[in-house]
Design a protein around this motif. Structure first.
Motif, PDB file in Angstrom:
ATOM      1  N   PRO A 167     -82.655  70.509 -25.988  1.00 41.50           N
ATOM      2  CA  PRO A 167     -82.302  70.764 -24.582  1.00 41.50           C
ATOM      3  C   PRO A 167     -81.680  69.552 -23.905  1.00 41.50           C
ATOM      4  O   PRO A 167     -80.858  69.700 -22.993  1.00 41.50           O
ATOM      5  CB  PRO A 167     -83.650  71.125 -23.940  1.00 41.50           C
ATOM      6  CG  PRO A 167     -84.558  71.469 -25.053  1.00 41.50           C
ATOM      7  CD  PRO A 167     -84.092  70.683 -26.232  1.00 41.50           C
ATOM      8  N   VAL A 168     -82.056  68.368 -24.363  1.00 41.28           N
ATOM      9  CA  VAL A 168     -81.482  67.135 -23.799  1.00 41.28           C
ATOM     10  C   VAL A 168     -80.026  66.995 -24.234  1.00 41.28           C
ATOM     11  O   VAL A 168     -79.144  66.699 -23.419  1.00 41.28           O
ATOM     12  CB  VAL A 168     -82.310  65.901 -24.233  1.00 41.28           C
ATOM     13  CG1 VAL A 168     -81.683  64.626 -23.682  1.00 41.28           C
ATOM     14  CG2 VAL A 168     -83.755  66.035 -23.764  1.00 41.28           C
ATOM     15  N   LEU A 169     -79.755  67.230 -25.529  1.00 38.58           N
ATOM     16  CA  LEU A 169     -78.381  67.169 -26.011  1.00 38.58           C
ATOM     17  C   LEU A 169     -77.491  68.185 -25.298  1.00 38.58           C
ATOM     18  O   LEU A 169     -76.328  67.915 -25.005  1.00 38.58           O
ATOM     19  CB  LEU A 169     -78.323  67.451 -27.521  1.00 38.58           C
ATOM     20  CG  LEU A 169     -78.700  66.338 -28.490  1.00 38.58           C
ATOM     21  CD1 LEU A 169     -78.457  66.812 -29.912  1.00 38.58           C
ATOM     22  CD2 LEU A 169     -77.918  65.067 -28.219  1.00 38.58           C
ATOM     23  N   THR A 194     -81.742  70.261 -19.560  1.00 41.39           N
ATOM     24  CA  THR A 194     -82.832  69.676 -18.789  1.00 41.39           C
ATOM     25  C   THR A 194     -82.331  68.386 -18.145  1.00 41.39           C
ATOM     26  O   THR A 194     -81.262  67.882 -18.483  1.00 41.39           O
ATOM     27  CB  THR A 194     -84.040  69.364 -19.688  1.00 41.39           C
ATOM     28  OG1 THR A 194     -83.613  68.506 -20.761  1.00 41.39           O
ATOM     29  CG2 THR A 194     -84.612  70.641 -20.289  1.00 41.39           C
ATOM     30  N   HIS A 195     -83.111  67.849 -17.233  1.00 40.14           N
ATOM     31  CA  HIS A 195     -82.710  66.624 -16.536  1.00 40.14           C
ATOM     32  C   HIS A 195     -82.524  65.495 -17.535  1.00 40.14           C
ATOM     33  O   HIS A 195     -83.380  65.212 -18.363  1.00 40.14           O
ATOM     34  CB  HIS A 195     -83.771  66.223 -15.506  1.00 40.14           C
ATOM     35  CG  HIS A 195     -83.454  64.919 -14.835  1.00 40.14           C
ATOM     36  ND1 HIS A 195     -82.393  64.763 -13.965  1.00 40.14           N
ATOM     37  CD2 HIS A 195     -84.053  63.696 -14.925  1.00 40.14           C
ATOM     38  CE1 HIS A 195     -82.349  63.516 -13.541  1.00 40.14           C
ATOM     39  NE2 HIS A 195     -83.347  62.847 -14.114  1.00 40.14           N
ATOM     40  N   ASN A 196     -81.380  64.867 -17.454  1.00 39.69           N
ATOM     41  CA  ASN A 196     -81.042  63.794 -18.372  1.00 39.69           C
ATOM     42  C   ASN A 196     -80.192  62.777 -17.624  1.00 39.69           C
ATOM     43  O   ASN A 196     -79.057  63.058 -17.254  1.00 39.69           O
ATOM     44  CB  ASN A 196     -80.279  64.360 -19.578  1.00 39.69           C
ATOM     45  CG  ASN A 196     -79.766  63.278 -20.508  1.00 39.69           C
ATOM     46  OD1 ASN A 196     -80.196  62.125 -20.435  1.00 39.69           O
ATOM     47  ND2 ASN A 196     -78.840  63.638 -21.373  1.00 39.69           N
ATOM     48  N   GLU A 197     -80.744  61.599 -17.407  1.00 42.41           N
ATOM     49  CA  GLU A 197     -80.031  60.558 -16.656  1.00 42.41           C
ATOM     50  C   GLU A 197     -78.761  60.102 -17.366  1.00 42.41           C
ATOM     51  O   GLU A 197     -77.873  59.520 -16.744  1.00 42.41           O
ATOM     52  CB  GLU A 197     -80.956  59.362 -16.421  1.00 42.41           C
ATOM     53  CG  GLU A 197     -82.127  59.677 -15.494  1.00 42.41           C
ATOM     54  CD  GLU A 197     -83.032  58.482 -15.281  1.00 42.41           C
ATOM     55  OE1 GLU A 197     -82.806  57.441 -15.957  1.00 42.41           O
ATOM     56  OE2 GLU A 197     -83.957  58.573 -14.455  1.00 42.41           O
ATOM     57  N   GLN A 198     -78.668  60.372 -18.656  1.00 42.65           N
ATOM     58  CA  GLN A 198     -77.484  59.952 -19.411  1.00 42.65           C
ATOM     59  C   GLN A 198     -76.529  61.111 -19.671  1.00 42.65           C
ATOM     60  O   GLN A 198     -75.632  61.007 -20.515  1.00 42.65           O
ATOM     61  CB  GLN A 198     -77.915  59.362 -20.749  1.00 42.65           C
ATOM     62  CG  GLN A 198     -78.812  58.142 -20.635  1.00 42.65           C
ATOM     63  CD  GLN A 198     -79.097  57.543 -21.996  1.00 42.65           C
ATOM     64  OE1 GLN A 198     -78.250  56.891 -22.602  1.00 42.65           O
ATOM     65  NE2 GLN A 198     -80.298  57.771 -22.489  1.00 42.65           N
ATOM     66  N   SER A 199     -76.691  62.224 -18.954  1.00 42.58           N
ATOM     67  CA  SER A 199     -75.906  63.420 -19.236  1.00 42.58           C
ATOM     68  C   SER A 199     -74.402  63.156 -19.178  1.00 42.58           C
ATOM     69  O   SER A 199     -73.642  63.627 -20.037  1.00 42.58           O
ATOM     70  CB  SER A 199     -76.282  64.553 -18.283  1.00 42.58           C
ATOM     71  OG  SER A 199     -76.049  64.168 -16.942  1.00 42.58           O
TER      72      SER A 199
END
Length: 287
Positions: A181-183, A187-192
């Protein structure tokens, strides 16, 4: 004598020129395996592109491949980054099974110079199915109840759990799964933004899979497909994160940089050793 020496020198120069023209290839192995998976693939590459440098990642082999996905990505990226620096003209990634998801992580965290990313039967949109691998690791679990373990703090210590995409428990998937989900920027990801920017550095992505794979479930996950709550496959171009271009897949597709190949009759352990697959889906992208 002079002509003979000149001929030899010319041959050496030509060979050096041809070798320099072939970009460095990195192979990432699958789960419960290791770098030896690439032996036949390396032989094929040397036949068509003699002198090509091929590095098969020798890390997280056998049970070590069950280490959490981010741990694997951040350790492997050290070696990959060094190879990139040594090859400023660009490199190619050939990644198999779970290795394809590891390569997705590398493409997200690195300011890379990858020309072609060839993904061989990788669970790019997650895994949800009873397979021989899961039966070996979790003989008492069925796919319907694996979420009870995978979507816990303890369960997330296992690589498969980091991309286990249960269509019946999507809230838990987004809450607990620490990798996929991060990739996908689900979901919330500061590095998105950085992940997307890095992913878009990719020139070509080749997605290879087929219905007789027998391990990746659904097999369309190898082409960014996944199950909905009725266990009907949602193809890549109908996924929310594709439509929203959450991590850059839509942009790559619009560039015509995404190539999908579906082959029947190929079992999971044969993708990287099948000569037809190599000639069709790999060799043309190693220029």
């Amino acid at each position: 004598m002079y002509r003979r020496q000149t001929h030899i020198v010319c041959m050496i120069v030509c060979q050096c020129f041809l070798t320099a023209a072939y970009k460095h290839v990195i192979f990432m192995h699958g789960i419960l395996s290791g770098p030896w998976e690439s032996s036949e693939l390396e032989a094929y590459i040397q036949q068509v592109h003699p002198g090509t440098n091929v590095t098969s990642i020798d890390a997280f082999t056998f049970l070590g491949s069950l280490t959490t996905m981010w741990t694997q990505v951040y350790k492997i990226q050290i070696q990959v980054h060094q190879i990139m620096e040594e090859n400023p003209e660009g490199i190619h990634l050939i990644c198999y099974s779970q290795g394809g998801l590891i390569c997705r992580g590398l493409l997200s965290i690195l300011q890379h110079n990858v020309e072609s990313f060839v993904s061989l039967s990788s669970p790019l949109a997650g895994q949800f199915g009873d397979t021989v691998y899961l039966k070996y690791l979790f003989p008492t679990y069925l796919k319907e109840n694996l979420y009870k373990f995978f979507y816990t703090e303890r369960g997330q210590n296992i690589s498969v759990a980091n991309y286990w995409n249960d269509p019946h428990h999507q809230e838990l998937y987004r809450m607990w799964a620490t990798y996929l989900p991060v990739l996908n920027n689900e979901t919330h990801n500061e590095q998105s933004f950085k992940f997307k920017e890095n992913f878009l550095r990719l020139k070509t992505m080749v997605l290879v899979g087929g219905p007789d794979d027998g391990v990746i479930a659904p097999w369309q996950s190898s082409q960014f497909g996944s199950f909905d709550s009725n266990e009907t496959v949602i193809p890549m171009r109908e996924q929310k994160w594709y439509i929203n271009d959450s991590f850059g897949l839509l942009t790559l597709d619009k560039r015509k940089a995404v190539h999908l190949f579906t082959h029947h009759g190929v079992q999971h352990v044969h993708w990287y050793r099948n000569r037809t697959i190599f000639d069709c889906c790999i060799e043309p992208y190693l220029t």
